[in-house]
Design a protein around this motif. Structure first.
Motif, PDB file in Angstrom:
ATOM      1  N   GLU A   5      -4.397 -12.010   9.616  1.00  0.00           N
ATOM      2  CA  GLU A   5      -5.458 -11.578  10.537  1.00  0.00           C
ATOM      3  C   GLU A   5      -6.817 -11.807   9.918  1.00  0.00           C
ATOM      4  O   GLU A   5      -6.955 -11.797   8.709  1.00  0.00           O
ATOM      5  CB  GLU A   5      -5.247 -10.117  10.957  1.00  0.00           C
ATOM      6  CG  GLU A   5      -5.477  -9.096   9.885  1.00  0.00           C
ATOM      7  CD  GLU A   5      -5.332  -7.659  10.411  1.00  0.00           C
ATOM      8  OE1 GLU A   5      -5.172  -7.416  11.620  1.00  0.00           O
ATOM      9  OE2 GLU A   5      -5.381  -6.766   9.573  1.00  0.00           O
ATOM     10  N   ALA A   6      -7.805 -12.098  10.648  1.00  0.00           N
ATOM     11  CA  ALA A   6      -7.838 -12.183  12.091  1.00  0.00           C
ATOM     12  C   ALA A   6      -8.066 -13.625  12.548  1.00  0.00           C
ATOM     13  O   ALA A   6      -7.569 -14.018  13.595  1.00  0.00           O
ATOM     14  CB  ALA A   6      -8.956 -11.308  12.649  1.00  0.00           C
ATOM     15  N   LYS A  49      -0.890  -8.326   8.424  1.00  0.00           N
ATOM     16  CA  LYS A  49      -1.973  -7.360   8.589  1.00  0.00           C
ATOM     17  C   LYS A  49      -2.600  -7.087   7.232  1.00  0.00           C
ATOM     18  O   LYS A  49      -1.938  -7.151   6.207  1.00  0.00           O
ATOM     19  CB  LYS A  49      -1.446  -6.071   9.209  1.00  0.00           C
ATOM     20  CG  LYS A  49      -0.939  -6.277  10.623  1.00  0.00           C
ATOM     21  CD  LYS A  49      -0.616  -4.976  11.297  1.00  0.00           C
ATOM     22  CE  LYS A  49      -0.231  -5.238  12.741  1.00  0.00           C
ATOM     23  NZ  LYS A  49      -0.448  -4.073  13.575  1.00  0.00           N
ATOM     24  N   LYS A  50      -3.886  -6.754   7.261  1.00  0.00           N
ATOM     25  CA  LYS A  50      -4.608  -6.481   6.021  1.00  0.00           C
ATOM     26  C   LYS A  50      -4.599  -5.010   5.637  1.00  0.00           C
ATOM     27  O   LYS A  50      -5.189  -4.642   4.630  1.00  0.00           O
ATOM     28  CB  LYS A  50      -6.049  -6.988   6.132  1.00  0.00           C
ATOM     29  CG  LYS A  50      -6.123  -8.505   6.184  1.00  0.00           C
ATOM     30  CD  LYS A  50      -7.549  -8.980   6.246  1.00  0.00           C
ATOM     31  CE  LYS A  50      -7.611 -10.494   6.323  1.00  0.00           C
ATOM     32  NZ  LYS A  50      -8.971 -10.970   6.571  1.00  0.00           N
ATOM     33  N   SER A  51      -3.916  -4.203   6.422  1.00  0.00           N
ATOM     34  CA  SER A  51      -3.731  -2.800   6.045  1.00  0.00           C
ATOM     35  C   SER A  51      -2.546  -2.250   6.816  1.00  0.00           C
ATOM     36  O   SER A  51      -2.258  -2.695   7.928  1.00  0.00           O
ATOM     37  CB  SER A  51      -4.990  -1.972   6.339  1.00  0.00           C
ATOM     38  OG  SER A  51      -5.285  -2.010   7.709  1.00  0.00           O
ATOM     39  N   LYS A  52      -1.859  -1.306   6.209  1.00  0.00           N
ATOM     40  CA  LYS A  52      -0.705  -0.696   6.873  1.00  0.00           C
ATOM     41  C   LYS A  52      -1.212   0.310   7.891  1.00  0.00           C
ATOM     42  O   LYS A  52      -2.063   1.133   7.597  1.00  0.00           O
ATOM     43  CB  LYS A  52       0.211  -0.020   5.858  1.00  0.00           C
ATOM     44  CG  LYS A  52       1.530   0.407   6.465  1.00  0.00           C
ATOM     45  CD  LYS A  52       2.556   0.766   5.432  1.00  0.00           C
ATOM     46  CE  LYS A  52       3.877   1.072   6.117  1.00  0.00           C
ATOM     47  NZ  LYS A  52       4.924   1.346   5.173  1.00  0.00           N
ATOM     48  N   THR A  53      -0.677   0.212   9.086  1.00  0.00           N
ATOM     49  CA  THR A  53      -1.069   1.111  10.160  1.00  0.00           C
ATOM     50  C   THR A  53       0.125   1.959  10.577  1.00  0.00           C
ATOM     51  O   THR A  53       1.266   1.683  10.186  1.00  0.00           O
ATOM     52  CB  THR A  53      -1.583   0.312  11.372  1.00  0.00           C
ATOM     53  OG1 THR A  53      -0.553  -0.581  11.799  1.00  0.00           O
ATOM     54  CG2 THR A  53      -2.827  -0.497  11.006  1.00  0.00           C
TER      55      THR A  53
END
Length: 190
Positions: free
Chosen positions: A58-59, A80-84
């Motif tokens: 992303e993105a 993804k650049k962070s865990k959600t």
């Protein structure tokens, strides 16, 4: 790819620090017809590789990967650049350093979507130092899947990333390879 080179010459902007802005057509405002030509070219280059998934980060890579995936008729996974909260369960992770943002990210892909039998084509907008691509390759290797290659829109060939990834034995096809660039002299392609 001459069409992409022409757009870079016409609409690209060069800034100090080796930054080439192509946000008016490639990675902020998107020229869909250009994306379609890029997708066709990646399919021409990798269509015989039995690709089962396309992977990007992303993105900025997502749009290019999605249009390219239409030609391959396969799903797109984006790291993804962070865990959600909506990523539950086991994940593959890797660290990447963004040239543009000057930050280190942990990139994440759910183990639900990347499997040992997959043949993965990695797609991204830029290749500079190779950190993002190395991180994506690690995710694929951690899954036991096969990297069939990397499709890059713009490679800064004067930076070490392309050579680094090719030296790892990964096929890299860049549609526009920038040999040099300066605010005074513009962009020169390989």
């Amino acid at each position: 790819m001459k069409l992409l080179e022409e757009r870079i010459r016409k609409n690209g902007k060069i800034f100090d620090g080796g930054v080439l802005k192509v946000d008016s057509f490639l990675n902020h405002q998107i020229d869909i017809k250009l994306y379609q030509e890029i997708g066709k070219e990646f399919f021409r280059l990798y269509g015989g590789e039995n690709v089962t998934k396309i992977l990007t980060i992303e993105a900025s890579g997502i749009g290019i990967a999605c249009v390219t995936a239409e030609f391959f008729e396969v799903p797109v996974i984006f790291a993804k650049k962070s865990k959600t909260k909506n990523i539950a369960g086991d994940v593959y992770t890797s660290k990447v350093e963004s040239f543009t943002h000057g930050k280190v990210y942990d990139i994440i892909v759910s183990k639900d979507f990347l499997n040992a039998g997959d043949r993965v084509l990695i797609i991204d907008d830029f290749l500079a130092n190779g950190s993002a691509l190395k991180g994506l390759i690690k995710l694929v290797e951690d899954a036991g899947a096969t990297v069939v290659g990397a499709g890059i829109c713009v490679e800064k060939a004067f930076q070490p990333g392309g050579d680094l990834i090719r030296d790892m034995g990964v096929r890299v096809e860049s549609l526009a390879r920038v040999k040099s660039m300066s605010m005074e002299g513009g962009v020169e392609f390989c």
